[in-house]
Design an enzyme around this catalytic site. Structure first.
Site, PDB file in Angstrom:
ATOM      1  N   HIS A 149       0.816  -1.236  -0.165  1.00  0.00           N
ATOM      2  CA  HIS A 149      -0.093   0.037   0.211  1.00  0.00           C
ATOM      3  C   HIS A 149       0.925   1.117   0.123  1.00  0.00           C
ATOM      4  CE1 HIS A 149      -3.738  -2.355   0.672  1.00  0.00           C
ATOM      5  NE2 HIS A 149      -2.923  -3.001   1.741  1.00  0.00           N
ATOM      6  N   CYS A 190      -0.322   2.573  -4.358  1.00  0.00           N
ATOM      7  CA  CYS A 190      -0.967   3.556  -4.765  1.00  0.00           C
ATOM      8  C   CYS A 190      -0.205   4.765  -4.379  1.00  0.00           C
ATOM      9  CB  CYS A 190      -2.330   3.654  -3.619  1.00  0.00           C
ATOM     10  SG  CYS A 190      -3.607   2.431  -3.930  1.00  0.00           S
TER      11      CYS A 190
END
Length: 442
Positions: A149, A190
């Site tokens: 992430h 991301c």
């Protein structure tokens, strides 16, 4: 004399053909660091990506003592795994977990250890995991694959996060200390582009990011039998391309253009010293010839990866929805519905908590809504942003253990770029974040 000349010509031709399969003399050695920064079953795909990357390097002749693998290692033998000891990176694919070195697992997977491994700090890693580090020199190449992430200027780890300035400082220091000839970095996360905005283009480092500085990366291959997503679109695209291409001939530039075209879910971007892209892929993943189609047939018309792709933050919701749909009987359906509703409630709790903090900082409802909006600013005030994010991490929601909280930190960018201070944010956070520590808010 004629026979001697013929012999020399034969030797030259043999050496030329062998040279296609290995670096030329003087090209140094190849080193690699592979990092999956997450844990839990929801994030299966991150470790699957990294295990697949290891198999690529291993099959192309990179020895294990030149590959460092960092992953939590809670997936292969997870109680939710219907195939104990097996991790796959595509539906019905091979076991990519087989033979993967467990250099650093569990609590050893930290940003501090990652930077020590990358920079070759063997003394700093004594007594930790395998102790293996990148022992590269001025003539060597380094390949780095990072999967997890992310958020603006952040790459997550299981219990904390890597800050972009620490990452860049390490890379620049390595360059200054002649610890590599060339380095290539592939990052899946991301907002991964935000980790390379300050990468100098005058050092020999080339990077690809799965997404721009202000968008999500995407997961794919939701497998109903396994019960989770098996891969990430960018990672799947570069690795499946590497599996089917002859890496002794394909260039990094060709791979970038292909992956950029095929990754229609986000904007794959290149950074740094783009002249390195003229190098062959094999220069960074190993150039030993392998059997083609190791991972089975590849589909291009009805792409199963893109067909199943979904924004990374939506993965937990999709997994729970799939389990709810597959449930037989009211009791099971009720359980998964509660799990789904709990997840939404926990996400609301994170957002409401941050909104209370921002309301205190701005003392204005309209400005609070603006700071909490999806508008994206480039980070300029790094001191304010890093201090505010660390406060949020320490006092409110651990960014490693609560992945959804990463979706909120763009608000700290907005605050800092609008002139609010880290001190103001800290005071407000101390007043609001009085709840007990929570984990697992996905």
């Amino acid at each position: 004399m004629g026979s001697v000349v013929k012999l020399l010509l034969v030797l030259v031709l043999v050496n030329m053909s062998q040279g296609l399969a290995r670096p030329q003399a003087g090209d140094g050695e190849l080193w690699a660091v592979l990092v999956a920064g997450s844990n839990t079953w929801f994030n299966y795909r991150h470790q699957a990506d990294v295990c697949h990357a290891y198999q690529i390097l291993h099959q192309h002749g990179v020895p294990d003592d030149h590959i460092v693998v960092m992953m939590y290692d809670d997936i292969a033998n997870n109680r939710e795994n219907p195939m104990p000891g097996v991790i796959i990176n595509r539906p019905d694919g091979p076991n990519v977990y087989d033979g993967v070195p467990k250099d650093y697992v569990g609590r050893d997977v930290t940003p501090e250890n990652f930077l020590k491994v990358l920079s070759g700090d063997a003394e700093g890693m004594k007594g930790v995991g395998s102790g293996k580090v990148i022992n590269s020199g001025a003539n060597d190449r380094v390949f780095v694959n990072m999967v997890d992430h992310g958020a603006p200027g952040i790459f997550a780890f299981p219990t904390t996060f890597l800050k972009v300035r620490d990452f860049m400082n390490t890379i620049v220091s390595m360059s200054r200390e002649n610890k590599f000839k060339e380095m290539t970095i592939y990052m899946e996360a991301c907002e991964s582009g935000s980790m390379f905005l300050t990468l100098p283009d005058d050092i020999e480092v080339y990077a690809l990011s799965a997404a721009s500085a202000n968008e999500s990366s995407y997961a794919c291959y939701l497998d109903k039998k396994v019960g989770t997503f098996l891969g990430d679109v960018f990672s799947i695209k570069w690795m499946e391309d590497t599996d089917r291409e002859d890496v002794r001939h394909e260039t990094l530039e060709k791979q970038f253009e292909l992956v950029k075209k095929e990754t229609t879910t986000s904007h794959v971007m290149q950074w740094g010293q783009t002249s390195i892209s003229r190098q062959k892929v094999g220069a960074f993943v190993g150039s030993k010839e392998t059997e083609e189609d190791t991972y089975g047939p590849f589909q291009t018309l009805d792409d199963p990866c893109l067909k199943s792709s979904i924004r990374s933050p939506d993965v937990p919701l999709a997994i729970l929805q799939q389990r709810l749909q597959a449930t037989e009987g009211l009791t099971g359906a009720d359980y998964w519905m509660r799990q789904f509703n709990d997840l939404l409630t926990n996400r609301t709790f994170v957002r409401d908590t941050l909104m209370k903090i921002v309301r205190i900082v701005t003392d204005d409802d309209v400005m609070t809504a603006e700071m909490m909006s999806d508008s994206h600013h480039e980070i300029h005030n790094y001191d304010c942003y890093e201090d505010s994010t660390t406060t949020f991490h320490d006092l409110c929601f651990n960014l490693g253990q609560n992945p959804y909280a990463l979706r909120m930190v763009n608000t700290m960018v907005n605050l800092c770029e609008h002139g609010y201070t880290a001190e103001e944010f800290s005071c407000a956070a101390r007043a609001v974040c009085t709840h007990d520590a929570v984990t697992g808010i996905h």
